[in-house]
Design an enzyme around this catalytic site. Structure first.
Site, PDB file in Angstrom:
ATOM      1  N   GLY A  69      -2.632  -9.829 -29.649  1.00  0.00           N
ATOM      2  CA  GLY A  69      -3.012  -8.498 -30.137  1.00  0.00           C
ATOM      3  C   GLY A  69      -2.106  -8.169 -31.310  1.00  0.00           C
ATOM      4  O   GLY A  69      -0.900  -7.981 -31.141  1.00  0.00           O
ATOM      5  N   GLY A 112       1.494  -4.764 -31.137  1.00  0.00           N
ATOM      6  CA  GLY A 112       1.727  -6.194 -31.304  1.00  0.00           C
ATOM      7  C   GLY A 112       2.462  -6.505 -32.598  1.00  0.00           C
ATOM      8  O   GLY A 112       3.470  -7.221 -32.603  1.00  0.00           O
ATOM      9  N   ASP A 135      -4.700 -12.617 -32.773  1.00  0.00           N
ATOM     10  CA  ASP A 135      -5.704 -11.559 -32.578  1.00  0.00           C
ATOM     11  C   ASP A 135      -7.086 -12.200 -32.627  1.00  0.00           C
ATOM     12  O   ASP A 135      -7.237 -13.330 -33.105  1.00  0.00           O
ATOM     13  CB  ASP A 135      -5.575 -10.492 -33.681  1.00  0.00           C
ATOM     14  N   ARG A 191      -5.521   4.579 -26.269  1.00  0.00           N
ATOM     15  CA  ARG A 191      -6.133   5.879 -25.931  1.00  0.00           C
ATOM     16  C   ARG A 191      -6.485   6.669 -27.170  1.00  0.00           C
ATOM     17  O   ARG A 191      -5.840   6.545 -28.199  1.00  0.00           O
ATOM     18  CB  ARG A 191      -5.124   6.721 -25.140  1.00  0.00           C
ATOM     19  N   THR A 199      -0.814  -3.769 -22.337  1.00  0.00           N
ATOM     20  CA  THR A 199      -2.117  -3.110 -22.365  1.00  0.00           C
ATOM     21  C   THR A 199      -2.281  -2.100 -21.218  1.00  0.00           C
ATOM     22  O   THR A 199      -1.875  -2.370 -20.094  1.00  0.00           O
ATOM     23  CB  THR A 199      -3.230  -4.193 -22.260  1.00  0.00           C
ATOM     24  N   ASN A 200      -2.899  -0.982 -21.510  1.00  0.00           N
ATOM     25  CA  ASN A 200      -3.147   0.064 -20.513  1.00  0.00           C
ATOM     26  C   ASN A 200      -4.502  -0.096 -19.829  1.00  0.00           C
ATOM     27  O   ASN A 200      -5.409  -0.659 -20.428  1.00  0.00           O
ATOM     28  CB  ASN A 200      -3.117   1.439 -21.202  1.00  0.00           C
ATOM     29  N   ARG A 226      12.173   7.474 -23.628  1.00  0.00           N
ATOM     30  CA  ARG A 226      11.720   8.848 -23.935  1.00  0.00           C
ATOM     31  C   ARG A 226      12.563   9.874 -23.176  1.00  0.00           C
ATOM     32  O   ARG A 226      12.994  10.886 -23.740  1.00  0.00           O
ATOM     33  CB  ARG A 226      10.233   9.006 -23.542  1.00  0.00           C
ATOM     34  N   HIS A 265       2.889   4.084 -14.682  1.00  0.00           N
ATOM     35  CA  HIS A 265       2.910   4.550 -16.072  1.00  0.00           C
ATOM     36  C   HIS A 265       1.801   5.581 -16.234  1.00  0.00           C
ATOM     37  O   HIS A 265       0.691   5.280 -16.638  1.00  0.00           O
ATOM     38  CB  HIS A 265       2.682   3.356 -16.996  1.00  0.00           C
TER      39      HIS A 265
HETATM   40  O1  TXD Z   1       3.817   1.685 -22.485  1.00  0.00           O
HETATM   41  C1  TXD Z   1       2.862   0.992 -22.670  1.00  0.00           C
HETATM   42  N1  TXD Z   1       2.605  -0.012 -21.847  1.00  0.00           N
HETATM   43  C2  TXD Z   1       1.985   1.221 -23.822  1.00  0.00           C
HETATM   44  C3  TXD Z   1       0.661   0.645 -23.780  1.00  0.00           C
HETATM   45  C4  TXD Z   1       2.422   1.902 -24.981  1.00  0.00           C
HETATM   46  C5  TXD Z   1       1.624   1.957 -26.104  1.00  0.00           C
HETATM   47  C6  TXD Z   1       0.319   1.334 -26.153  1.00  0.00           C
HETATM   48  N2  TXD Z   1      -0.165   0.911 -24.883  1.00  0.00           N
HETATM   49  C7  TXD Z   1      -1.420   0.128 -24.836  1.00  0.00           C
HETATM   50  O2  TXD Z   1      -1.270  -1.102 -25.550  1.00  0.00           O
HETATM   51  C8  TXD Z   1      -2.616   0.794 -25.474  1.00  0.00           C
HETATM   52  O3  TXD Z   1      -3.162   1.763 -24.619  1.00  0.00           O
HETATM   53  C9  TXD Z   1      -3.518  -0.404 -25.657  1.00  0.00           C
HETATM   54  O4  TXD Z   1      -4.188  -0.701 -24.458  1.00  0.00           O
HETATM   55  C10 TXD Z   1      -2.550  -1.540 -26.021  1.00  0.00           C
HETATM   56  C11 TXD Z   1      -2.487  -1.845 -27.507  1.00  0.00           C
HETATM   57  O5  TXD Z   1      -2.221  -0.675 -28.228  1.00  0.00           O
HETATM   58  P1  TXD Z   1      -2.210  -0.675 -29.822  1.00  0.00           P
HETATM   59  O6  TXD Z   1      -1.828   0.681 -30.233  1.00  0.00           O
HETATM   60  O7  TXD Z   1      -1.458  -1.844 -30.322  1.00  0.00           O
HETATM   61  O8  TXD Z   1      -3.764  -0.892 -30.103  1.00  0.00           O
HETATM   62  P2  TXD Z   1      -4.445  -1.486 -31.445  1.00  0.00           P
HETATM   63  O9  TXD Z   1      -3.630  -1.115 -32.637  1.00  0.00           O
HETATM   64  O10 TXD Z   1      -5.875  -1.084 -31.399  1.00  0.00           O
HETATM   65  O11 TXD Z   1      -4.322  -3.061 -31.260  1.00  0.00           O
HETATM   66  C12 TXD Z   1      -5.004  -3.753 -30.278  1.00  0.00           C
HETATM   67  C13 TXD Z   1      -5.325  -5.109 -30.848  1.00  0.00           C
HETATM   68  C14 TXD Z   1      -6.341  -5.067 -32.001  1.00  0.00           C
HETATM   69  O12 TXD Z   1      -5.781  -5.691 -33.140  1.00  0.00           O
HETATM   70  C15 TXD Z   1      -7.522  -5.844 -31.463  1.00  0.00           C
HETATM   71  O13 TXD Z   1      -8.236  -6.582 -32.462  1.00  0.00           O
HETATM   72  C16 TXD Z   1      -6.856  -6.759 -30.460  1.00  0.00           C
HETATM   73  O14 TXD Z   1      -5.903  -5.940 -29.824  1.00  0.00           O
HETATM   74  N3  TXD Z   1      -7.767  -7.351 -29.494  1.00  0.00           N
HETATM   75  C17 TXD Z   1      -7.626  -8.623 -29.063  1.00  0.00           C
HETATM   76  N4  TXD Z   1      -6.734  -9.573 -29.378  1.00  0.00           N
HETATM   77  C18 TXD Z   1      -6.872 -10.780 -28.778  1.00  0.00           C
HETATM   78  N5  TXD Z   1      -7.841 -11.044 -27.884  1.00  0.00           N
HETATM   79  C19 TXD Z   1      -8.763 -10.109 -27.534  1.00  0.00           C
HETATM   80  N6  TXD Z   1      -9.710 -10.403 -26.647  1.00  0.00           N
HETATM   81  C20 TXD Z   1      -8.676  -8.839 -28.140  1.00  0.00           C
HETATM   82  N7  TXD Z   1      -9.394  -7.699 -28.053  1.00  0.00           N
HETATM   83  C21 TXD Z   1      -8.827  -6.799 -28.876  1.00  0.00           C
END
Ligand code: TXD
Length: 313
Positions: free
Chosen positions: A8, A13, A36, A85, A122-123, A152, A176
Site C-alpha cells: 500500500g 505506506g 501497490d 475512513r 489497515t482498519n 496521541r 482501536h
Molecule cells: O492506527 C491505525 N492502524 C491506522 C489505520 C491509522 C491510519 C490509517 N489507518 C488505515 O490504514 C486506514 O483506515 C486504511 O484502512 C489504511 C491505509 O490508509 P491510507 O491513509 O494510507 O490510505 P490510502 O492513502 O488510500 O492508501 C491505501 C493504498 C492505496 O494506494 C491503494 O491503491 C492501495 O492501498 N491498495 C492496495 N495495495 C496493494 N494491494 C491491494 N489489493 C490494494 N488495494 C488498495
C-alpha cells in the site's frame, strides 16, 4: 541488515517508507520495498524517496513495485493496503472491503517471504490483524494502533501541561476505536502519577480526545491521519528484538486487541504483569473492549467464510 516491505503506497505506506528511509541506516534497514496495485505510483514515490537520500548522505535501497516477487525474503512486512475512513465513517464500516484486500495481500506476501513479522495497519485494525493471523497462521502477526493512540495521549498531556513530551509516559491499550483504554493509572509526568498534575475533569477530557483522536483528524483532512501512524509503525519496527514494551494488537482472550508486549524470540510476548496493574475501572473498560472485539471478530470470520465459499463455487 533488514529488508522491509510496505504494502500500500498511499498516505500511511509512503510516509512509513519515507521515515524508514530517513532512519534506515540507524535501524539497520538496508532495503525498503513499496508495493501497490496501482501502476506507477509506488515506482514514482520510491524514486522520489531515493532522491531525498543523497541530501543526508544516506544509503538505503528503495524499490517501488506492483510485483510481489520484489518483496521476497522480507524480514518485516507492513500492510497498509485498504480504504481509509471518510468523515462520519467508523473504522468498523470498512470491514467488508478491506478484508478482501488484506486477504489477497497476506496470501501474496507469504508466498515470497518465510515467516516475516507482519505489521497490520489497515482498519478496522484489530479485525484485520486477526484476519492476517488466520490467513498466515504465523506467530509474528501484530496490529499497529496502540503506539499511535499512546502517542496521541502523550501529545495531549504534554500540550495541556506545557511539558516536554519526553517527560510524559503513557500507554493506551484495548481495541482501536472509541472503546480503547488509555491507562490513566499508569500515566506519568516526570516519573510522578498524572493525577498529581491534572484535575479528574481535565484527564477525562484528554482521554475522550485520545479516544476520538482519529476522527478529529478525519474531520480536518477528509481522510485519515498518516504522519503519526507512520511514525508509530516505525516505533514497532524499532522495538522488534529489543526489550522495549510496546502496545500492539495481538491475540488475547480469543480476540485480537491492544496489549503491552515485547516482540522478541520470534514471538509476541504479552506483558500480563502490566495488565494486572490496571485499576478496577480500567479492567472494566478493557473487558468491554474485548466484548466489542468478540462481535467484530465474529463478523470477520463470517465474511472470510462467505468469501471462501464464494471462491469454491
Ligand atoms: O492506527 C491505525 N492502524 C491506522 C489505520 C491509522 C491510519 C490509517 N489507518 C488505515 O490504514 C486506514 O483506515 C486504511 O484502512 C489504511 C491505509 O490508509 P491510507 O491513509 O494510507 O490510505 P490510502 O492513502 O488510500 O492508501 C491505501 C493504498 C492505496 O494506494 C491503494 O491503491 C492501495 O492501498 N491498495 C492496495 N495495495 C496493494 N494491494 C491491494 N489489493 C490494494 N488495494 C488498495
Amino acid at each position: 541488515m533488514m529488508k522491509l516491505s510496505i504494502i500500500g503506497a498511499g498516505n500511511v505506506g509512503a510516509t512509513t517508507a519515507f521515515i524508514a528511509a530517513m532512519r534506515g541506516n540507524e535501524l539497520g534497514i538496508d532495503e525498503v520495498v513499496l508495493l501497490d496495485v496501482v501502476e506507477k505510483i509506488p515506482q514514482g514515490k520510491a524514486l522520489d524517496i531515493s532522491q531525498s537520500l543523497p541530501v543526508f548522505d544516506l544509503n538505503v535501497k528503495i524499490i517501488g513495485t506492483t510485483n510481489y516477487e520484489d518483496t521476497s525474503d522480507s524480514d518485516i512486512v507492513v500492510i497498509t493496503a485498504g480504504l481509509p475512513r471518510k468523515p462520519g465513517m467508523s473504522r468498523d464500516d470498512l470491514i467488508e472491503k478491506n478484508l478482501g484486500i488484506v486477504k489477497t495481500v497476506v496470501e501474496n506476501v507469504i508466498k515470497y517471504s518465510e515467516n516475516p513479522w507482519l505489521i497490520v495497519v489497515t482498519n478496522p485494525l484489530d479485525a484485520m490483524a486477526f484476519a492476517a493471523k488466520k490467513i498466515s497462521n504465523s506467530d509474528k502477526v501484530i496490529g499497529m494502533a496502540g503506539t499511535l493512540d499512546s502517542a496521541r495521549f502523550r501529545c495531549f498531556i504534554a500540550q495541556e501541561l506545557g511539558e516536554e513530551v519526553l517527560n510524559v509516559n503513557a500507554m493506551t491499550i484495548g481495541c482501536h476505536g472509541d472503546d480503547m483504554v488509555p491507562l490513566i493509572s499508569m500515566a506519568e509526568v516526570n516519573g510522578k502519577p498524572l493525577e498529581k498534575f491534572m484535575s479528574e475533569r481535565k484527564i477525562k477530557e484528554i482521554v475522550e480526545r485520545t479516544q476520538k483522536g482519529g476522527a478529529e483528524i478525519v474531520e480536518l483532512l477528509g481522510t485519515s491521519a498518516y504522519y503519526a501512524p507512520a511514525a508509530s509503525v516505525i516505533e514497532i519496527i524499532e522495538a522488534i528484538d529489543t526489550e522495549k514494551i510496546v502496545p500492539v494488537s495481538a491475540e488475547y482472550s480469543g480476540v485480537f486487541i491492544g496489549v503491552p508486549a515485547k516482540l522478541t524470540d520470534d514471538s509476541v510476548q504479552i506483558q500480563d504483569n502490566i495488565l494486572g496493574k490496571m485499576s478496577k475501572e480500567e479492567k472494566e473498560l478493557f473487558s468491554k473492549s474485548i466484548e466489542h472485539m468478540k462481535e467484530l471478530i465474529k463478523a470477520t470470520e463470517q465474511i472470510l467464510e462467505k468469501n471462501t465459499m464464494k471462491a469454491k463455487t
